[in-house]
Design a protein around this motif. Structure first.
Motif, PDB file in Angstrom:
ATOM      1  N   ASP A 120      19.712  19.273  56.741  1.00 20.88           N
ATOM      2  CA  ASP A 120      20.685  19.050  57.810  1.00 20.88           C
ATOM      3  C   ASP A 120      21.138  20.374  58.411  1.00 20.88           C
ATOM      4  OD1 ASP A 120      21.852  19.523  55.249  1.00 20.88           O
ATOM      5  OD2 ASP A 120      23.790  18.785  55.972  1.00 20.88           O
ATOM      6  N   LEU A 121      21.411  21.357  57.558  1.00 26.04           N
ATOM      7  CA  LEU A 121      21.831  22.682  58.047  1.00 26.04           C
ATOM      8  C   LEU A 121      20.660  23.408  58.695  1.00 26.04           C
ATOM      9  CD1 LEU A 121      24.049  23.815  55.021  1.00 26.04           C
ATOM     10  CD2 LEU A 121      24.776  22.680  57.127  1.00 26.04           C
ATOM     11  N   LEU A 122      19.502  23.297  58.086  1.00 23.53           N
ATOM     12  CA  LEU A 122      18.305  23.948  58.629  1.00 23.53           C
ATOM     13  C   LEU A 122      17.993  23.419  60.023  1.00 23.53           C
ATOM     14  CD1 LEU A 122      15.877  25.807  58.320  1.00 23.53           C
ATOM     15  CD2 LEU A 122      14.722  23.976  57.080  1.00 23.53           C
ATOM     16  N   THR A 123      18.138  22.130  60.207  1.00 26.19           N
ATOM     17  CA  THR A 123      17.872  21.530  61.517  1.00 26.19           C
ATOM     18  C   THR A 123      18.813  22.082  62.574  1.00 26.19           C
ATOM     19  OG1 THR A 123      17.053  19.525  60.470  1.00 26.19           O
ATOM     20  CG2 THR A 123      17.722  19.340  62.771  1.00 26.19           C
ATOM     21  N   ARG A 124      20.072  22.278  62.223  1.00 28.70           N
ATOM     22  CA  ARG A 124      21.036  22.843  63.187  1.00 28.70           C
ATOM     23  C   ARG A 124      20.640  24.255  63.596  1.00 28.70           C
ATOM     24  NH1 ARG A 124      25.985  20.144  60.099  1.00 28.70           N
ATOM     25  NH2 ARG A 124      25.956  18.204  61.249  1.00 28.70           N
ATOM     26  N   VAL A 125      20.170  25.034  62.637  1.00 31.39           N
ATOM     27  CA  VAL A 125      19.733  26.403  62.946  1.00 31.39           C
ATOM     28  C   VAL A 125      18.504  26.363  63.861  1.00 31.39           C
ATOM     29  CG1 VAL A 125      18.842  28.566  61.976  1.00 31.39           C
ATOM     30  CG2 VAL A 125      20.684  27.347  60.810  1.00 31.39           C
ATOM     31  N   ILE A 126      17.579  25.475  63.579  1.00 34.72           N
ATOM     32  CA  ILE A 126      16.368  25.350  64.402  1.00 34.72           C
ATOM     33  C   ILE A 126      16.739  24.916  65.824  1.00 34.72           C
ATOM     34  CG2 ILE A 126      14.222  24.052  64.722  1.00 34.72           C
ATOM     35  CD1 ILE A 126      14.021  24.000  61.620  1.00 34.72           C
ATOM     36  N   GLU A 127      17.661  23.979  65.939  1.00 37.52           N
ATOM     37  CA  GLU A 127      18.095  23.532  67.274  1.00 37.52           C
ATOM     38  C   GLU A 127      18.732  24.681  68.050  1.00 37.52           C
ATOM     39  OE1 GLU A 127      20.611  20.159  66.600  1.00 37.52           O
ATOM     40  OE2 GLU A 127      18.910  18.877  66.084  1.00 37.52           O
ATOM     41  N   TYR A 128      19.553  25.496  67.369  1.00 39.08           N
ATOM     42  CA  TYR A 128      20.158  26.667  68.017  1.00 39.08           C
ATOM     43  C   TYR A 128      19.057  27.598  68.522  1.00 39.08           C
ATOM     44  CZ  TYR A 128      22.262  31.320  68.271  1.00 39.08           C
ATOM     45  OH  TYR A 128      22.645  32.579  68.686  1.00 39.08           O
ATOM     46  N   ARG A 129      18.078  27.845  67.676  1.00 43.02           N
ATOM     47  CA  ARG A 129      17.010  28.775  68.029  1.00 43.02           C
ATOM     48  C   ARG A 129      16.198  28.269  69.226  1.00 43.02           C
ATOM     49  NH1 ARG A 129      12.483  28.566  65.329  1.00 43.02           N
ATOM     50  NH2 ARG A 129      13.453  28.082  63.356  1.00 43.02           N
ATOM     51  N   THR A 130      15.917  26.973  69.254  1.00 47.17           N
ATOM     52  CA  THR A 130      15.090  26.452  70.342  1.00 47.17           C
ATOM     53  C   THR A 130      15.876  26.254  71.633  1.00 47.17           C
ATOM     54  OG1 THR A 130      15.390  24.201  69.515  1.00 47.17           O
ATOM     55  CG2 THR A 130      13.385  25.357  68.851  1.00 47.17           C
ATOM     56  N   THR A 131      17.175  25.945  71.545  1.00 50.12           N
ATOM     57  CA  THR A 131      17.946  25.719  72.774  1.00 50.12           C
ATOM     58  C   THR A 131      18.627  26.983  73.282  1.00 50.12           C
ATOM     59  OG1 THR A 131      19.850  24.953  71.506  1.00 50.12           O
ATOM     60  CG2 THR A 131      18.339  23.274  72.339  1.00 50.12           C
ATOM     61  N   VAL A 132      19.271  27.725  72.395  1.00 46.28           N
ATOM     62  CA  VAL A 132      20.023  28.907  72.815  1.00 46.28           C
ATOM     63  C   VAL A 132      19.116  30.124  72.979  1.00 46.28           C
ATOM     64  CG1 VAL A 132      21.900  30.494  72.225  1.00 46.28           C
ATOM     65  CG2 VAL A 132      22.149  28.048  71.783  1.00 46.28           C
ATOM     66  N   LEU A 133      18.258  30.371  72.003  1.00 41.08           N
ATOM     67  CA  LEU A 133      17.382  31.538  72.070  1.00 41.08           C
ATOM     68  C   LEU A 133      16.102  31.255  72.852  1.00 41.08           C
ATOM     69  CD1 LEU A 133      17.736  32.924  68.430  1.00 41.08           C
ATOM     70  CD2 LEU A 133      19.018  33.570  70.475  1.00 41.08           C
ATOM     71  N   LYS A 134      15.903  30.003  73.219  1.00 44.53           N
ATOM     72  CA  LYS A 134      14.754  29.585  74.043  1.00 44.53           C
ATOM     73  C   LYS A 134      13.412  29.900  73.390  1.00 44.53           C
ATOM     74  CE  LYS A 134      17.373  28.400  77.601  1.00 44.53           C
ATOM     75  NZ  LYS A 134      18.193  27.287  77.294  1.00 44.53           N
ATOM     76  N   ILE A 135      13.340  29.694  72.110  1.00 45.42           N
ATOM     77  CA  ILE A 135      12.077  29.875  71.400  1.00 45.42           C
ATOM     78  C   ILE A 135      11.519  28.484  71.168  1.00 45.42           C
ATOM     79  CG2 ILE A 135      10.971  30.674  69.284  1.00 45.42           C
ATOM     80  CD1 ILE A 135      13.210  32.772  69.135  1.00 45.42           C
ATOM     81  N   SER A 136      10.393  28.191  71.781  1.00 47.22           N
ATOM     82  CA  SER A 136       9.818  26.848  71.691  1.00 47.22           C
ATOM     83  C   SER A 136       9.256  26.609  70.297  1.00 47.22           C
ATOM     84  CB  SER A 136       8.717  26.671  72.724  1.00 47.22           C
ATOM     85  OG  SER A 136       7.580  27.416  72.336  1.00 47.22           O
ATOM     86  N   GLU A 137       9.028  25.348  70.000  1.00 46.91           N
ATOM     87  CA  GLU A 137       8.464  25.000  68.692  1.00 46.91           C
ATOM     88  C   GLU A 137       7.092  25.615  68.495  1.00 46.91           C
ATOM     89  OE1 GLU A 137       8.571  20.858  67.749  1.00 46.91           O
ATOM     90  OE2 GLU A 137      10.586  20.644  68.554  1.00 46.91           O
ATOM     91  N   ASP A 138       6.333  25.734  69.568  1.00 41.18           N
ATOM     92  CA  ASP A 138       4.996  26.325  69.459  1.00 41.18           C
ATOM     93  C   ASP A 138       5.069  27.812  69.130  1.00 41.18           C
ATOM     94  OD1 ASP A 138       3.907  23.868  70.113  1.00 41.18           O
ATOM     95  OD2 ASP A 138       3.861  24.339  72.252  1.00 41.18           O
ATOM     96  N   ASP A 139       6.087  28.487  69.669  1.00 41.13           N
ATOM     97  CA  ASP A 139       6.231  29.922  69.451  1.00 41.13           C
ATOM     98  C   ASP A 139       6.922  30.255  68.136  1.00 41.13           C
ATOM     99  OD1 ASP A 139       5.180  30.270  71.969  1.00 41.13           O
ATOM    100  OD2 ASP A 139       7.143  30.463  72.929  1.00 41.13           O
ATOM    101  N   GLU A 140       7.729  29.332  67.612  1.00 39.51           N
ATOM    102  CA  GLU A 140       8.613  29.695  66.514  1.00 39.51           C
ATOM    103  C   GLU A 140       7.904  30.155  65.249  1.00 39.51           C
ATOM    104  OE1 GLU A 140       9.699  25.271  64.761  1.00 39.51           O
ATOM    105  OE2 GLU A 140      11.068  26.268  66.096  1.00 39.51           O
ATOM    106  N   ILE A 141       6.713  29.672  64.998  1.00 37.02           N
ATOM    107  CA  ILE A 141       6.015  30.081  63.783  1.00 37.02           C
ATOM    108  C   ILE A 141       5.559  31.535  63.879  1.00 37.02           C
ATOM    109  CG2 ILE A 141       3.939  29.662  62.405  1.00 37.02           C
ATOM    110  CD1 ILE A 141       4.395  26.681  62.963  1.00 37.02           C
ATOM    111  N   ASP A 142       5.323  32.003  65.094  1.00 37.08           N
ATOM    112  CA  ASP A 142       4.815  33.354  65.278  1.00 37.08           C
ATOM    113  C   ASP A 142       5.895  34.419  65.445  1.00 37.08           C
ATOM    114  OD1 ASP A 142       2.244  32.325  65.217  1.00 37.08           O
ATOM    115  OD2 ASP A 142       2.290  31.901  67.364  1.00 37.08           O
ATOM    116  N   THR A 143       7.154  34.041  65.423  1.00 35.54           N
ATOM    117  CA  THR A 143       8.213  35.014  65.675  1.00 35.54           C
ATOM    118  C   THR A 143       8.835  35.505  64.388  1.00 35.54           C
ATOM    119  OG1 THR A 143      10.012  33.431  65.747  1.00 35.54           O
ATOM    120  CG2 THR A 143       8.802  33.800  67.808  1.00 35.54           C
ATOM    121  N   LYS A 144       9.587  36.574  64.502  1.00 36.44           N
ATOM    122  CA  LYS A 144      10.292  37.095  63.334  1.00 36.44           C
ATOM    123  C   LYS A 144      11.442  36.182  62.938  1.00 36.44           C
ATOM    124  CE  LYS A 144      13.824  39.749  65.661  1.00 36.44           C
ATOM    125  NZ  LYS A 144      14.665  40.881  65.576  1.00 36.44           N
TER     126      LYS A 144
END
Length: 130
Positions: free
Chosen positions: A74-98
């Motif tokens: 549940d907490l991990l999902t919130r962090v992922i949502e922040y990263r994809t919406t606020v930081l604009k890192i798509s799901e496709d890109d997220e595995i390749d980022t720091k």
């Protein structure tokens, strides 16, 4: 930065004292025991991680890892949502980022999400006794 503060506040509200002990235990290699004992709230825990360069508004991989090994999707999902919406890192890109230390983080989005009507498997009624 307001979104980041909101994220930490939201996460803090969902971390009980028992959860905090589990999270601190999960990072015992990075937090010396005497300092760990002095951390009594999730806000203090986040603050410690920020001071020690384990957490920043654009570096969430450490807490993603901790939430995963602590079994808090549940907490991990919130962090992922922040990263994809606020930081604009798509799901496709997220595995390749720091920002993503663990490729398996993506799987939790599907676990938490409710299935659509098309995804629900409907079973036929049981046969009638003759």
């Amino acid at each position: 930065m307001a979104e980041y503060s909101s994220l930490l506040s939201d996460l803090s509200e969902n971390i009980t004292n028992e959860d905090l002990e589990q999270l601190k235990s999960a990072c015992k290699e990075d937090i010396p025991e005497d300092q760990s004992n002095s951390i009594t709230s999730s806000k203090e825990w986040f603050s410690y991680l920020e001071k020690n360069d384990k957490l920043a508004h654009d570096n969430l991989s450490y807490i993603e890892h901790i939430f995963e090994i602590s079994r808090r999707p549940d907490l991990l999902t919130r962090v992922i949502e922040y990263r994809t919406t606020v930081l604009k890192i798509s799901e496709d890109d997220e595995i390749d980022t720091k920002l993503t230390r663990i490729p398996s983080a993506k799987k939790y989005k599907d676990i938490i999400r409710q299935p659509s009507e098309d995804e629900i498997i409907k079973l036929a009624p049981p046969p009638k006794k003759v």
